[in-house]
Design an enzyme around this catalytic site. Structure first.
Site, short mmCIF file in Angstrom:
data_model
loop_
_atom_site.label_atom_id
_atom_site.label_comp_id
_atom_site.label_asym_id
_atom_site.label_seq_id
_atom_site.Cartn_x
_atom_site.Cartn_y
_atom_site.Cartn_z
N CYS A 47 0.81 -1.22 0.00
CA CYS A 47 0.00 0.00 0.00
C CYS A 47 0.84 1.28 0.00
O CYS A 47 0.46 2.28 -0.59
CB CYS A 47 -0.93 0.04 1.21
SG CYS A 47 -1.67 -1.55 1.63
N CYS A 50 1.68 3.66 -3.08
CA CYS A 50 0.73 4.66 -3.58
C CYS A 50 0.30 5.64 -2.48
O CYS A 50 0.11 6.82 -2.74
CB CYS A 50 -0.52 3.97 -4.12
SG CYS A 50 -0.22 3.15 -5.69
N HIS A 51 0.10 5.13 -1.27
CA HIS A 51 -0.49 5.98 -0.23
C HIS A 51 0.54 6.66 0.67
O HIS A 51 0.17 7.54 1.45
CB HIS A 51 -1.46 5.15 0.62
CG HIS A 51 -2.61 4.59 -0.17
ND1 HIS A 51 -3.72 5.33 -0.52
CD2 HIS A 51 -2.80 3.36 -0.71
CE1 HIS A 51 -4.55 4.57 -1.22
NE2 HIS A 51 -4.02 3.37 -1.36
N MET A 88 -7.38 1.67 -7.75
CA MET A 88 -7.17 0.88 -6.53
C MET A 88 -7.38 -0.60 -6.87
O MET A 88 -8.44 -0.96 -7.37
CB MET A 88 -8.17 1.35 -5.46
CG MET A 88 -8.24 0.44 -4.24
SD MET A 88 -6.86 0.65 -3.10
CE MET A 88 -7.40 -0.44 -1.78
N HIS A 327 5.64 11.46 -10.89
CA HIS A 327 5.76 10.00 -10.85
C HIS A 327 6.74 9.53 -11.91
O HIS A 327 7.94 9.66 -11.73
CB HIS A 327 4.38 9.36 -10.99
CG HIS A 327 4.37 7.91 -10.67
ND1 HIS A 327 4.56 7.42 -9.41
CD2 HIS A 327 4.21 6.81 -11.46
CE1 HIS A 327 4.54 6.10 -9.42
NE2 HIS A 327 4.33 5.71 -10.66
N HIS A 370 -0.13 8.06 -16.68
CA HIS A 370 0.89 7.09 -16.23
C HIS A 370 1.66 6.62 -17.46
O HIS A 370 1.32 5.60 -18.07
CB HIS A 370 0.21 5.92 -15.49
CG HIS A 370 1.18 5.05 -14.75
ND1 HIS A 370 2.01 4.15 -15.38
CD2 HIS A 370 1.47 4.96 -13.42
CE1 HIS A 370 2.75 3.53 -14.46
NE2 HIS A 370 2.44 4.01 -13.27
FE1 DHE Z 1 6.28 1.11 -10.85
C1 DHE Z 1 8.50 2.59 -13.05
C2 DHE Z 1 6.75 3.67 -8.69
C3 DHE Z 1 3.74 -0.10 -8.91
C4 DHE Z 1 6.17 -1.70 -12.75
N1 DHE Z 1 7.40 2.83 -10.87
C5 DHE Z 1 8.24 3.25 -11.88
C6 DHE Z 1 8.82 4.51 -11.50
C7 DHE Z 1 8.34 4.81 -10.25
C8 DHE Z 1 7.45 3.75 -9.87
C9 DHE Z 1 8.67 6.02 -9.42
C10 DHE Z 1 9.80 5.33 -12.32
C11 DHE Z 1 11.20 4.89 -12.09
C12 DHE Z 1 12.17 5.67 -12.94
O1 DHE Z 1 11.91 5.88 -14.13
O2 DHE Z 1 13.22 6.09 -12.41
N2 DHE Z 1 5.36 1.71 -9.13
C13 DHE Z 1 5.71 2.80 -8.41
C14 DHE Z 1 4.85 2.92 -7.26
O3 DHE Z 1 4.97 3.75 -6.34
C15 DHE Z 1 3.75 1.96 -7.44
C16 DHE Z 1 2.53 2.72 -7.94
C17 DHE Z 1 3.26 1.25 -6.21
C18 DHE Z 1 4.26 0.44 -5.46
O4 DHE Z 1 3.94 0.02 -4.35
O5 DHE Z 1 5.36 0.19 -5.93
C19 DHE Z 1 4.31 1.09 -8.55
N3 DHE Z 1 5.14 -0.60 -10.84
C20 DHE Z 1 4.18 -0.91 -9.96
C21 DHE Z 1 3.64 -2.23 -10.20
O6 DHE Z 1 2.75 -2.81 -9.51
C22 DHE Z 1 4.25 -2.73 -11.45
C23 DHE Z 1 3.18 -2.73 -12.53
C24 DHE Z 1 4.80 -4.14 -11.36
C25 DHE Z 1 6.05 -4.31 -10.58
O7 DHE Z 1 7.00 -4.82 -11.11
O8 DHE Z 1 6.06 -3.91 -9.41
C26 DHE Z 1 5.28 -1.64 -11.72
N4 DHE Z 1 7.16 0.56 -12.58
C27 DHE Z 1 7.00 -0.66 -13.18
C28 DHE Z 1 7.80 -0.71 -14.38
C29 DHE Z 1 8.46 0.54 -14.49
C30 DHE Z 1 8.05 1.31 -13.33
C31 DHE Z 1 7.87 -1.89 -15.35
C32 DHE Z 1 9.42 1.00 -15.59
C33 DHE Z 1 8.67 1.28 -16.82
C34 DHE Z 1 9.53 1.75 -17.94
O9 DHE Z 1 9.23 1.38 -19.09
O10 DHE Z 1 10.48 2.51 -17.70
#
Ligand code: DHE
Length: 547
Positions: A47, A50-51, A88, A327, A370
């Site tokens: 959680c 996001c929160h 959510m 983000h 996003h």
């Molecule tokens: Fe991500 C990128 C944060 C949930 C897969 N994610 C990012 C970035 C951030 C971020 C800040 C950018 C990084 C950068 O470019 O330097 N992500 C978060 C969260 O805070 C969030 C919403 C909730 C959490 O608890 O983490 C979250 N993210 C997810 C997932 O649930 C995903 C779908 C599956 C996973 O692997 O956890 C996920 N996030 C990704 C991916 C990228 C990403 C694959 C990079 C994408 C790209 O093409 O650059």
């Protein structure tokens, strides 16, 4: 203890290190210490991203007790159980949390949040390990891997990355990383691969070794999402940087050993109200191609920091007022402009990395942009554009990015596409591609979350172009579970795109490879080691910001 080390402090740990355990107030729900500790772990793992750790809200709503008590137990319970179309997740009905856990989390949210400990230089240095010092590493590439077409694939729940050969689809190595590893980035030379775990562990992998292996690691906090390396000419492979969610800070490290050199807290004033925020988390980080600078996006205070890494002793930072809550984002096709989602405000902030200035804020017209790193292509009518989809609805905004050639369209939404539905996370294309791909992994409808929409770029002359639905999960031929299809990534040549078919950790997952020209299924990668694949990072494309 989680794979990759404990990062979620239990109530015991918190009390041992002198953190105040939230006191009981009249009317507080009854929770045993064991329940509180379990709920705390679930909160930090599922959680807090996001929160917020302190529950002050960002991508997700604020959940401080003044608000949660107003909403009440039933409301919280149902929201956790069923989720919402605005993004959510349906934790209960998806089976990710049990009925008992949903009930426990609803009660937990009525209590005050716990504050985890700080993590400064002593903790970083204690966690820092150089497994193979630079002088003992190979002086040339020792394996036969075509490194430019290698994919680093996040195996989320395994706390690993799989290195998959883009030519043969063979898994060349599976490497332990941090817990729920988030992204992979490459050093400018392409030799080193860096990953960041949600537990803030940075892992540095030498792709020249046979097989590629970890040469250094460090924990830069207790929660993190971003890592990057210096890309400016003359500074290749010199530094790495990682940003933390908790404690809210970033650290510059030596690019060959990960030795921590400079830590800075991001706590401070929100850009517009100029009131203090205790938890401004570091979201995306990219490396400038125009200056020896890292571009660090601070979520809650709405600031983009241009950190000059030429002199860490006399550090220069240009602080740009952008927007809340920053983000993810990526460069335009020229590499000069950086576009980052301010997802609480439905905006994209455009930063000129040559002038170190905010160009403008673009309203996308959709709910919660996003983009991932976004998608750049030449639109048949409007010229060069950059695309983002939205978490909260089916729209895809195309923003003009060419101030010189198409000044009439620049930094405007020139067209809105309508894809399959809400819950989209990533868009993708490639300079050689004919299509723009839009996923929707968080859509509650399994048919939508299991598919991808492919828009033909040529067809964008029409006002509302149609798209082709690619039934990726069906193509994967997975019998059990409800896999979500997430994040397209191109091969080096830009001829095929890979999608993760992300199932729960006890069920089969896969990677589906699609031919970009024909939109037909080309290959399915399945392997018992492919546990919960999510992000994929092609070495060449990631290193050169091709997307
Ligand atoms: Fe991500 C990128 C944060 C949930 C897969 N994610 C990012 C970035 C951030 C971020 C800040 C950018 C990084 C950068 O470019 O330097 N992500 C978060 C969260 O805070 C969030 C919403 C909730 C959490 O608890 O983490 C979250 N993210 C997810 C997932 O649930 C995903 C779908 C599956 C996973 O692997 O956890 C996920 N996030 C990704 C991916 C990228 C990403 C694959 C990079 C994408 C790209 O093409 O650059």
């Amino acid at each position: 203890t989680k794979p990759g080390g404990q990062y979620v402090p239990s109530m015991n740990t918190l009390s041992q290190i002198g953190v105040e355990i939230p006191g009981r107030k009249p009317g507080d729900p009854v929770m045993t210490p064991a329940e509180y500790s379990r709920a705390n772990t679930i909160y930090f793992e599922r959680c807090a991203g996001c929160h917020g750790v302190l529950r002050k809200g960002a991508t997700g709503k604020a959940l401080t007790p003044d608000i949660t008590r107003e909403l009440g137990y039933e409301y919280l319970h149902d929201f956790i159980n069923y989720g919402s179309p605005a993004g959510m997740p349906n934790w209960g009905t998806s089976g990710e949390l049990t009925e008992e856990e949903v009930d426990m989390m609803a009660r937990y949210l009525l209590l005050d949040p716990a504050q985890p400990p700080e993590w400064g230089m002593p903790e970083m240095r204690a966690s820092w390990k150089v497994i193979l010092p630079p002088e003992e590493r190979p002086t040339e590439k020792m394996n036969d891997i075509d490194i430019d077409n290698l994919f680093s694939v996040t195996l989320r729940d395994a706390g690993q990355v799989a290195l998959i050969d883009g030519n043969t689809y063979e898994i060349r190595a599976v490497i332990d990383t941090g817990y729920a590893v988030h992204i992979s980035r490459l050093s400018a030379s392409g030799r080193y691969l860096f990953t960041i775990g949600r537990d803030a562990k940075v892992t540095m992998i030498d792709l020249w070794m046979d097989p590629p292996a970890t040469v250094a690691e460090i924990k830069i906090g207790t929660e993190a999402r971003s890592v990057e390396t210096s890309k400016m000419e003359g500074w290749e492979d010199k530094y790495a940087i990682a940003g933390a969610y908790w404690p809210p800070q970033w650290v510059i490290m030596d690019g060959e050993t990960l030795e921590p050199l400079k830590i800075k807290s991001t706590r401070g004033m929100i850009y517009d109200e100029q009131t203090y925020h205790p938890e401004p988390r570091v979201a995306s980080i990219v490396a400038s191609h125009y200056r020896p600078e890292f571009i660090v996006n601070v979520k809650e205070t709405g600031k983009t920091l241009m950190i000059d890494y030429t002199d860490l002793k006399n550090l220069k930072i240009t602080e740009i007022e952008t927007e809340r809550f920053l983000h993810d984002g990526g460069f335009d096709s020229s590499g000069r402009y950086f576009l980052v989602a301010a997802n609480a405000r439905g905006k994209i902030a455009v930063i000129d990395t040559k002038e170190d200035k905010l160009v403008t804020l673009v309203e996308t017209g959709g709910q919660t942009p996003h983009p991932g790193r976004g998608a750049n292509f030449v639109h048949p009518v409007y010229g060069p554009v950059w695309a983002t989809s939205h978490l909260g609805d089916e729209t895809v905004a195309l923003i003009g990015t060419d101030p010189e050639g198409h000044p009439e369209n620049v930094w405007k939404v020139v067209q809105t596409l309508y894809a399959m539905g809400g819950g989209s996370l990533f868009v993708k294309t490639h300079p050689e591609s004919h299509h723009l791909y839009v996923d929707a992994p968080l859509n509650p409808d399994p048919e939508i979350s299991g598919s991808v929409a492919a828009f033909r770029i040529e067809d964008m002359t029409q006002e509302e172009p149609e798209y082709t639905v690619l039934p990726i999960a069906e193509w994967a031929g997975i019998a059990e579970g409800q896999p979500r299809v997430v994040q397209g990534e191109f091969n080096r040549e830009g001829t095929e795109i890979w999608f993760s078919v992300w199932n729960s950790s006890d069920k089969e997952s896969a990677i589906v490879v699609v031919d970009d020209k024909t939109l037909e299924l080309k290959h399915v990668i399945k392997d018992p080691r492919l546990i919960t694949p999510t992000g994929k990072f092609n070495v060449y494309n990631t290193r050169n910001d091709v997307y």
